[in-house]
Design an enzyme around this catalytic site. Structure first.
Site, PDB file in Angstrom:
ATOM      1  N   SER A 623       0.565  -1.324  -0.004  1.00  0.00           N
ATOM      2  CA  SER A 623      -0.128  -0.413   0.533  1.00  0.00           C
ATOM      3  C   SER A 623       0.796   0.994  -0.353  1.00  0.00           C
ATOM      4  O   SER A 623       1.667   1.422  -1.054  1.00  0.00           O
ATOM      5  CB  SER A 623      -1.080  -0.259   1.330  1.00  0.00           C
ATOM      6  OG  SER A 623      -1.944   0.912   1.063  1.00  0.00           O
ATOM      7  N   ASP A 719      -9.807  -3.528  -5.443  1.00  0.00           N
ATOM      8  CA  ASP A 719      -9.234  -2.946  -4.477  1.00  0.00           C
ATOM      9  C   ASP A 719     -10.050  -1.537  -4.171  1.00  0.00           C
ATOM     10  O   ASP A 719      -9.967  -1.002  -5.914  1.00  0.00           O
ATOM     11  CB  ASP A 719      -7.619  -2.634  -4.408  1.00  0.00           C
ATOM     12  CG  ASP A 719      -6.756  -2.101  -3.183  1.00  0.00           C
ATOM     13  OD1 ASP A 719      -7.715  -1.269  -2.709  1.00  0.00           O
ATOM     14  OD2 ASP A 719      -6.116  -2.658  -3.011  1.00  0.00           O
ATOM     15  N   HIS A 753      -7.927  -5.013  -1.010  1.00  0.00           N
ATOM     16  CA  HIS A 753      -6.932  -4.236  -0.603  1.00  0.00           C
ATOM     17  C   HIS A 753      -6.033  -5.162   0.249  1.00  0.00           C
ATOM     18  O   HIS A 753      -5.116  -5.012   0.232  1.00  0.00           O
ATOM     19  CB  HIS A 753      -7.038  -2.933   0.191  1.00  0.00           C
ATOM     20  CG  HIS A 753      -5.338  -2.011   0.364  1.00  0.00           C
ATOM     21  ND1 HIS A 753      -5.245  -1.894  -0.798  1.00  0.00           N
ATOM     22  CD2 HIS A 753      -5.312  -1.333   1.688  1.00  0.00           C
ATOM     23  CE1 HIS A 753      -3.981  -1.008  -0.116  1.00  0.00           C
ATOM     24  NE2 HIS A 753      -3.912  -1.038   1.192  1.00  0.00           N
TER      25      HIS A 753
END
Length: 781
Positions: A623, A719, A753
């Site tokens: 991320s 995501d 995610h």
């Protein structure tokens, strides 16, 4: 990884320009943003096919890693029962089952807080009085992806509010189940944020809707037993920087809304006794100020011997590392002011003397009592992180020297100190080292935190404790007597022995003189760092954003890396929260490059110091940590053999420029606002990975070699935090002939995610990723 000639799926280049602040950027792969375009789907399937082909030579290693992981896990197990109202709740896992099962048994003796003995090997629901509350395996049937978005129960345990996401987009359908019958009520609240709460009587539910940018923004009220179409909006947040959540106060007297940006928070309350009323701010928001509130009653503390209702407020009005104020709520009705009340504890102001500019300081004395100013003096990176008020004790979470700490005192002592105008005299909780380790507490790289104390009435607190080399433990501590009992230590099967592994903290001097904490873990029998001529293959990871701390913790998959001679390193870089608020401030907005420079400087120092081999160093981040990976690949490609970037935020500038995308406006507090500020635009463009990938010729000119690390990218099509298009565009750029990077991309079609769900699927995923990392180090056995 294979001599077999395999060709990349080629991404077409199409004209597209991004123009802001007199700057024009050519973006030939922006067409990949059209998710349903057949060309995008073809590119996705082509990348997955290419990755599968490239990973075939590592199939045996992947299988061995999975088998090693599985062989070390106690597959059939259960948690220690936790008491909440009239039941003991616990979680079961069963061999062969992907998801946990939540169960409960009734409390037999209201005065007995000792957890009951339950057979961990029994089938869920088979023990006398045992009831299955939520079976994730049953709920997940028919879905490739499944995630529960929180569970809340009425006080009597009859009604359960729960959310379900079966696509990975973090939008949940809320349902209400009558646990006396096991049947769901007909009403379904569709596509809302995770969480929500029931009033204690189970008659009302509060939940949060999301706007078109998928921002949780409005709290709605639902009367249980009525259609969702009759629900009413109870409160709305119009500032697009703020996210909203709702829940019950710990003492269950108030329904509480928390709304906040990255730098500003506000709490609003509504008495449970009046669930149809209006919310009002407990303390009105002030830009740049964060606070939270715990409610308590100081029994017998009034001048007349009566009870005193108080608000215990955690805030950063006058101390960037936070302080605790106690407000006497008898003085007036809300709203209150953050300057009200008595200061009972405060973080160290060090590191923040110059408007958030962190200054290095010598290591101070151990912080045994955060409420004692004489002990705070000289502490490095000390910040208060939270306060919890229970009926019988007060629990403080704080951080010093880059590690988390817990401190506690009885509620009676807290009342007496408050009445006397003294700081609260906390005692730090210092667990005894496990007999197997025989290592002093002060030398350990540990994590300690609240271990789940859901009941306000509990007479003892629970806390979790663990380290890189020691499996997690759950303890129960009696603040009145100091008695500390071990309730459970995580089981690691096989020949695991914590004495076979070593953990070590060192400090690396960054290019601007700052001292960066680094955690190292390895197995000395097969890894010999710093011995002349034998630097180790190294797996180094970092994050450095959102004030998130990468604290020590045990990992079963990591054992397989260290057993193969790998040195595991964590760079606690600026932008995280390890060293207090200033550590975060120095790694965000126009200071963001410190995060990347710190990571590069740590890597280089470990290599030059003989710890790690540059030809066998692999970096990892996800991320915002994936942005870190992309940046360091561009800045110092010669230091890394491979880089694993998970759901990487690598096209950050394009995303942050578009206020219609999910999360963008809320992210301006973290990264800056490039849409309206040319200086922020220029700064972000100078580091965002997608714009700055160097060609082979540029690498040769800048670094004296055209080497570029092998890249492994993961992403998910659903995501909503880092859209799939960012890593795909980056991959297309890296795969261009003039760049010449060796790239594989693993794309989950049914996930979000956090990747896949189900523990066996997750074990397969981490084994896949670790096999690639070992392969990049040249370790294939």
């Amino acid at each position: 990884m294979s001599d077999e000639a395999i060709e990349y799926p080629v991404a077409a280049r199409e004209p597209h320009t991004r123009s802001f602040h007199n700057d024009v950027f050519e973006d030939p792969y922006e067409w990949l943003r059209a998710k349903d375009d057949p060309r995008t789907q073809t590119f996705v399937s082509g990348q997955n096919a290419y990755t599968d082909a490239r990973m075939k030579p590592l199939a045996g290693l992947r299988s061995r890693l999975f088998d090693e992981l599985k062989s070390r896990v106690q597959e059939t197990d259960m948690s220690v029962p936790t008491r909440l109202n009239g039941y003991w709740y616990f979680t079961r896992t069963q061999e062969g089952k992907q998801y946990a099962v939540q169960c409960r048994i009734p409390v037999a003796d209201p005065d007995d807080w000792t957890p009951p003995t339950v057979d961990a090997a029994a089938e869920p629901g088979s023990m006398p009085g045992e009831q299955i509350v939520f079976d994730g395996n049953r709920e997940a049937e028919g879905h490739d992806f499944f995630r529960c978005g929180g569970i809340d129960l009425s006080h009597d345990g009859r009604w359960m509010l729960y959310g379900v996401d079966v696509t990975g987009d973090e939008r949940y359908d809320l349902k209400i189940r009558d646990l006396s019958t096991g049947e769901d009520l007909p009403e379904v609240i569709e596509q809302v944020s995770a969480g929500g709460c029931l009033t204690p009587d189970g008659k009302w539910a509060f939940y949060v809707k999301v706007d078109e940018a998928w921002r949780p923004y409005a709290v709605w009220r639902h009367r249980v037993g009525t259609p969702a179409s009759e629900d009413e909006e109870a409160w709305r947040e119009d500032d697009e920087r703020f996210w909203v959540g709702v829940g019950l106060s710990f003492d269950e007297r108030n329904i509480v809304i928390g709304t906040g940006s990255k730098t500003t928070t506000e709490v609003l309350t509504l008495p449970v006794a009046d669930p149809t009323g209006g919310f009002r701010a407990f303390i009105p928001r002030r830009e740049g100020i964060e606070y939270d509130v715990s409610f308590a009653c100081f029994e017998g503390a009034g001048e007349d011997g009566g009870d005193v209702p108080v608000a215990v407020v955690y805030h950063n009005v006058s101390n960037p590392n936070f302080q605790i104020n106690v407000i006497d709520m008898r003085r007036h009705e809300p709203p209150y002011d953050l300057d009200e009340g008595t200061v009972v504890a405060a973080g160290s102001p060090y590191g923040c003397e110059r408007g958030g500019q962190y200054s290095a300081m010598p290591v101070g004395r151990p912080c045994h009592a955060p409420g004692n100013p004489s002990i705070l003096d000289g502490a490095r990176g000390l910040g208060i992180e939270g306060i919890a008020i229970h009926r019988h004790f007060v629990l403080l979470s704080y951080r010093a020297e880059g590690l988390p700490h817990l401190a506690v005192m009885t509620k009676n002592d807290a009342v007496e100190d408050w009445k006397a105008g003294r700081p609260w005299r906390f005692e730090e909780i210092r667990p005894k080292p496990a007999a197997a380790l025989k290592q002093p507490y002060a030398e350990r790289l540990y994590s300690i935190g609240s271990g789940g104390n859901p009941s306000y009435e509990a007479p003892r607190l629970r806390y979790s404790f663990g380290s890189y080399t020691m499996p997690g433990e759950l303890h129960e501590y009696d603040p009145a007597t100091g008695e500390d009992a071990l309730l459970k230590r995580a089981t690691v099967l096989g020949d695991f022995d914590p004495k076979n592994y070593v953990e070590h903290r060192l400090w690396v001097t960054a290019r601007d003189g700052e001292q960066i904490p680094v955690s190292l873990v390895w197995r000395p029998s097969v890894c010999h760092p710093q011995i002349e001529g034998s630097p180790a293959p190294m797996f180094i990871t970092g994050y450095g954003a959102y004030e998130v701390s990468m604290d020590p913790g045990f990992s079963v998959p990591r054992l397989s890396l260290m057993d193969r001679g790998v040195l595991y390193a964590v760079a606690h870089i600026r932008g995280g929260g390890e060293m207090g608020r200033a550590w975060y401030e120095q790694g965000r907005r126009l200071n963001k490059k410190h995060s990347f420079e710190d990571f590069v400087d740590v890597t280089r120092a470990l290599q030059e110091g003989g710890w790690a081999d540059p030809t066998r160093t692999v970096a990892n981040g996800g991320s915002a940590g994936g942005l870190l990976m992309g940046a360091v690949a561009n800045m110092a490609p010669n230091l890394y053999a491979g880089i694993e970037a998970d759901v990487p935020f690598v096209d950050a500038l394009t995303s942050i420029l578009d206020p219609d995308l999910p999360l963008t406006v809320t992210e301006w507090d973290e990264w800056g606002d490039p849409l309206h500020d040319a200086a922020v635009y220029d700064y972000m463009k100078s580091y965002t990975p997608y714009e700055n990938v160097p060609t082979a010729a540029e690498r040769l000119e800048r670094f004296g070699t055209d080497h570029f690390p092998k890249i492994f990218i993961t992403t998910s099509m659903n995501d909503t935090r880092v859209l799939y298009v960012e890593p795909l565009k980056w991959a297309a750029r890296l795969q261009e002939p003039e760049v010449g990077a060796d790239v594989v991309v693993k794309i989950e079609v049914e996930a979000g995610h956090g990747g896949t769900t189900g523990r066996y699927k997750q074990w397969e995923e981490v084994s896949y990723e670790n096999a690639w990392c070992l392969g990049a180090m040249g370790i294939t056995e």
